[in-house]
Design an enzyme around this catalytic site. Sequence first.
Site, PDB file in Angstrom:
ATOM      1  N   GLN A  10       0.885  -1.228  -0.173  1.00  0.00           N
ATOM      2  CA  GLN A  10       0.127   0.065   0.092  1.00  0.00           C
ATOM      3  C   GLN A  10       0.856   1.040  -0.031  1.00  0.00           C
ATOM      4  OE1 GLN A  10      -3.758  -0.146   2.322  1.00  0.00           O
ATOM      5  NE2 GLN A  10      -2.473  -1.609   3.468  1.00  0.00           N
ATOM      6  N   SER A  91       5.058  -5.952   2.928  1.00  0.00           N
ATOM      7  CA  SER A  91       3.998  -5.984   3.368  1.00  0.00           C
ATOM      8  C   SER A  91       2.971  -6.632   2.582  1.00  0.00           C
ATOM      9  CB  SER A  91       3.516  -4.399   3.948  1.00  0.00           C
ATOM     10  OG  SER A  91       2.212  -4.669   4.499  1.00  0.00           O
ATOM     11  N   LEU A  92       1.732  -5.851   2.092  1.00  0.00           N
ATOM     12  CA  LEU A  92       0.791  -6.475   1.300  1.00  0.00           C
ATOM     13  C   LEU A  92       1.557  -7.164   0.114  1.00  0.00           C
ATOM     14  CD1 LEU A  92      -0.828  -5.724  -1.670  1.00  0.00           C
ATOM     15  CD2 LEU A  92      -1.995  -7.329   0.116  1.00  0.00           C
ATOM     16  N   ARG A 116      -8.164  -9.220   4.731  1.00  0.00           N
ATOM     17  CA  ARG A 116      -7.069  -8.841   5.546  1.00  0.00           C
ATOM     18  C   ARG A 116      -7.199  -6.998   5.837  1.00  0.00           C
ATOM     19  NH1 ARG A 116      -2.064  -6.447   4.214  1.00  0.00           N
ATOM     20  NH2 ARG A 116      -0.111  -7.077   5.599  1.00  0.00           N
ATOM     21  N   HIS A 200       1.176  -3.350  11.201  1.00  0.00           N
ATOM     22  CA  HIS A 200       2.272  -4.009  11.715  1.00  0.00           C
ATOM     23  C   HIS A 200       2.843  -3.609  13.190  1.00  0.00           C
ATOM     24  CE1 HIS A 200       2.794  -5.433   7.838  1.00  0.00           C
ATOM     25  NE2 HIS A 200       2.770  -4.326   7.200  1.00  0.00           N
ATOM     26  N   GLN A 249       3.097 -11.520  10.312  1.00  0.00           N
ATOM     27  CA  GLN A 249       3.648 -10.034   9.430  1.00  0.00           C
ATOM     28  C   GLN A 249       2.634  -9.127   9.826  1.00  0.00           C
ATOM     29  OE1 GLN A 249       2.028  -8.825   6.218  1.00  0.00           O
ATOM     30  NE2 GLN A 249       3.594  -9.183   4.786  1.00  0.00           N
TER      31      GLN A 249
END
Length: 308
Positions: A10, A91-92, A116, A200, A249
């Site tokens: 993102q 991340s994503l 998610r 996170h 994560q």
Amino acid sequence: MSLAFIFPGQGSQSVGMLGELAQAFSVVQETFAEASNVLGYDLWKTIQEGPEEKMNPTAVTQPAMLSAGVAVWRVWRENLGAVPDFMAGHSLGEYTALVCAEALEFAPAVGLVAERGRLMQEAVPAGLGAMAAILGIDDEDVVRVCEESAQGEVLSAVNFNSPGQVVIAGHRSAVERAVEAAREAGAKRAIVLAVSVPSHCSLMRGAAEQLRARLEKITIKAPHVPVINNVDVAMAQEPGAIRDALVRQLYSPVRWVETIQKLHKEGVSRVVECGPGKVLAGLNKRIERDMSVQAIYDTATLNQALAE
């Protein structure tokens, strides 16, 4: 020459992204059509027409970024681009890497990342959490600032993006205290980010446990290309280990600097960012300067990368 493909998360999204590439390659819109069938709305129309407010909620951004990365990857392979030796995602973007490495199937992954996003959004009431970027002081100083500014609230360094660029997350009041403390500690910039979810950090633990239940229903295979995960900077092959790393994560730091350093140690000399924009390419130039870095997001950058 060893090659790695990396996938953004993102923050790389923009209204109209991949529009030019889609005019040249039908597989781009076909990929988004697959995603739209899962989501129940026209994802391509949403990202092409906007406005930003419509595509920036995390439950929309996550499937949009996944679809964008997979679409660019499919264009690359359709044009006989080489299969990389390694993959990683920020991340994503780790989910995108797992789809492109054939550990996850695309359609189930679209539903998974939309869920998610929804779980992350619901985990913390609007306005309670925040994230901020701290630029220009050492990582250790950012960690110390977080420890001193928490004052009983949640606050931690969560994205180690490049030397001198760390993102922090937690309760909004603690983040705001840390921004002031970071400026006093000599940070060149310390700014609260325009995001709705404190990703996170430990505020995401509840969402992570709910995500675990969803992940248990998803088929995961051993990836065809090794994928370096964010949480351990390791290449898990066993489906259970991949699933566990994706859960952790959500409430653990993104160790991006170490990820790129690991690729370098593995002999990677060329990195290609696969998806809209060139955010990761910019970060990577500050991590391992002797690695060649490119980004593919339109026909010109595609042709340049294919010619290498």
